[in-house]
Design a protein around this motif. Structure first.
Motif, short mmCIF file in Angstrom:
data_model
loop_
_atom_site.label_atom_id
_atom_site.label_comp_id
_atom_site.label_asym_id
_atom_site.label_seq_id
_atom_site.Cartn_x
_atom_site.Cartn_y
_atom_site.Cartn_z
N GLY A 106 -24.65 -22.72 22.38
CA GLY A 106 -25.60 -23.78 22.05
C GLY A 106 -26.92 -23.27 21.51
N GLY A 107 -26.93 -22.03 21.01
CA GLY A 107 -28.15 -21.46 20.46
C GLY A 107 -28.38 -21.93 19.02
N HIS A 108 -29.35 -21.30 18.38
CA HIS A 108 -29.75 -21.71 17.03
C HIS A 108 -29.39 -20.63 16.01
CE1 HIS A 108 -32.02 -23.69 13.89
NE2 HIS A 108 -32.67 -22.56 13.66
N VAL A 109 -28.54 -20.99 15.05
CA VAL A 109 -28.27 -20.12 13.91
C VAL A 109 -29.19 -20.59 12.79
CG1 VAL A 109 -26.56 -19.35 12.22
CG2 VAL A 109 -25.88 -19.76 14.60
N ALA A 110 -30.16 -19.76 12.46
CA ALA A 110 -31.19 -20.15 11.49
C ALA A 110 -30.61 -20.27 10.08
CB ALA A 110 -32.32 -19.13 11.50
N SER A 111 -31.30 -21.02 9.25
CA SER A 111 -30.92 -21.13 7.85
C SER A 111 -31.63 -20.07 7.01
CB SER A 111 -31.26 -22.53 7.32
OG SER A 111 -32.65 -22.77 7.45
N ALA A 112 -32.64 -19.42 7.59
CA ALA A 112 -33.39 -18.37 6.89
C ALA A 112 -32.97 -16.99 7.40
CB ALA A 112 -34.89 -18.57 7.12
N ASN A 113 -33.19 -15.98 6.58
CA ASN A 113 -32.82 -14.61 6.92
C ASN A 113 -33.94 -13.90 7.68
OD1 ASN A 113 -30.33 -14.78 5.64
ND2 ASN A 113 -31.12 -14.02 3.71
N VAL A 114 -33.59 -12.82 8.29
CA VAL A 114 -34.45 -11.87 9.01
C VAL A 114 -35.63 -12.52 9.73
CG1 VAL A 114 -33.66 -9.84 7.75
CG2 VAL A 114 -35.54 -11.13 6.82
N ALA A 115 -36.85 -12.07 9.49
CA ALA A 115 -38.01 -12.55 10.24
C ALA A 115 -38.23 -14.05 10.08
CB ALA A 115 -39.27 -11.79 9.82
N GLU A 116 -37.97 -14.57 8.89
CA GLU A 116 -38.15 -16.01 8.69
C GLU A 116 -37.20 -16.81 9.57
OE1 GLU A 116 -37.82 -13.84 6.14
OE2 GLU A 116 -39.72 -13.98 5.09
N GLY A 117 -35.99 -16.26 9.81
CA GLY A 117 -35.05 -16.90 10.71
C GLY A 117 -35.53 -16.89 12.15
N THR A 118 -36.20 -15.82 12.54
CA THR A 118 -36.77 -15.73 13.88
C THR A 118 -37.89 -16.75 14.05
OG1 THR A 118 -36.19 -13.39 14.05
CG2 THR A 118 -37.90 -14.19 15.53
N VAL A 119 -38.75 -16.87 13.05
CA VAL A 119 -39.83 -17.86 13.11
C VAL A 119 -39.25 -19.27 13.15
CG1 VAL A 119 -41.79 -18.83 11.85
CG2 VAL A 119 -41.51 -16.35 11.99
N GLU A 120 -38.21 -19.52 12.37
CA GLU A 120 -37.55 -20.83 12.39
C GLU A 120 -37.05 -21.16 13.80
OE1 GLU A 120 -33.30 -22.51 10.86
OE2 GLU A 120 -34.45 -21.35 9.38
N ALA A 121 -36.41 -20.18 14.45
CA ALA A 121 -35.90 -20.39 15.80
C ALA A 121 -37.05 -20.62 16.78
CB ALA A 121 -35.07 -19.19 16.24
N TRP A 122 -38.12 -19.83 16.66
CA TRP A 122 -39.28 -20.00 17.53
C TRP A 122 -39.82 -21.43 17.42
CZ3 TRP A 122 -41.65 -17.16 21.23
CH2 TRP A 122 -42.91 -17.60 21.65
N ASN A 123 -39.97 -21.91 16.20
CA ASN A 123 -40.49 -23.27 15.98
C ASN A 123 -39.55 -24.34 16.53
OD1 ASN A 123 -42.87 -22.38 14.79
ND2 ASN A 123 -41.96 -22.34 12.76
N LYS A 124 -38.26 -24.07 16.52
CA LYS A 124 -37.30 -25.02 17.08
C LYS A 124 -37.41 -25.07 18.60
CE LYS A 124 -32.34 -25.85 17.71
NZ LYS A 124 -32.57 -27.19 18.12
N PHE A 125 -37.48 -23.90 19.23
CA PHE A 125 -37.51 -23.84 20.70
C PHE A 125 -38.89 -24.15 21.27
CE2 PHE A 125 -33.91 -20.65 20.11
CZ PHE A 125 -32.92 -21.57 20.40
N PHE A 126 -39.93 -23.81 20.55
CA PHE A 126 -41.30 -23.95 21.05
C PHE A 126 -42.17 -24.67 20.01
CE2 PHE A 126 -39.50 -19.89 22.58
CZ PHE A 126 -39.36 -20.22 23.92
N PRO A 127 -41.88 -25.94 19.75
CA PRO A 127 -42.64 -26.67 18.72
C PRO A 127 -44.10 -26.84 19.12
CG PRO A 127 -41.22 -28.18 19.93
CD PRO A 127 -40.89 -26.79 20.41
N VAL A 128 -44.96 -26.80 18.14
CA VAL A 128 -46.38 -27.02 18.36
C VAL A 128 -46.59 -28.52 18.59
CG1 VAL A 128 -48.68 -26.86 17.37
CG2 VAL A 128 -47.00 -25.06 16.94
N LYS A 129 -47.28 -28.84 19.67
CA LYS A 129 -47.52 -30.25 20.00
C LYS A 129 -48.95 -30.60 19.66
CE LYS A 129 -43.99 -30.43 23.39
NZ LYS A 129 -43.52 -29.90 24.57
N GLY A 130 -49.12 -31.80 19.12
CA GLY A 130 -50.47 -32.28 18.85
C GLY A 130 -50.81 -32.09 17.47
#
Length: 101
Positions: free
Chosen positions: A77-101
């Protein structure tokens, strides 16, 4: 017991219980962090032992990860990013830890 650890065309021998997951667990225990607070991202075969919910609750891989890693992420149930390498990591970070406000 030694086991081969494969990554691309390279491999090394390592003790069966010495891998990225065990190291992540040791660091987390040392600083008092729970798996629920950890994100693990991997892209190749040597990352497979780390990509377990017992070590990190938030699991992800970039789009350029090998198929075995993508499958392991999907089955948990994890996240397979649509972006490669570091951009994929940032995409996953934003999915799991969205900025609120």
């Amino acid at each position: 017991m030694l086991v081969p650890v494969r990554n691309s065309i390279y491999f090394r021998f390592s003790h069966k219980f010495y891998h990225k997951g065990a190291c992540l667990e040791a660091i987390a225990n040392g600083i008092g962090v729970l798996p629920l607070q950890i994100m693990a991202v991997g892209d190749h075969m040597n990352d497979l032992p780390m990509l377990e919910r017992r070590y990190a609750h938030h699991l992800a891989c970039p789009a350029n990860a090998v198929d075995e890693v993508k499958e392991k992420i999907r089955t948990q149930g994890g996240h397979v990013a649509s972006a490669n390498v570091a951009e994929g990591t940032v995409e996953a970070w934003n999915k799991f830890f969205p900025v609120k406000g």
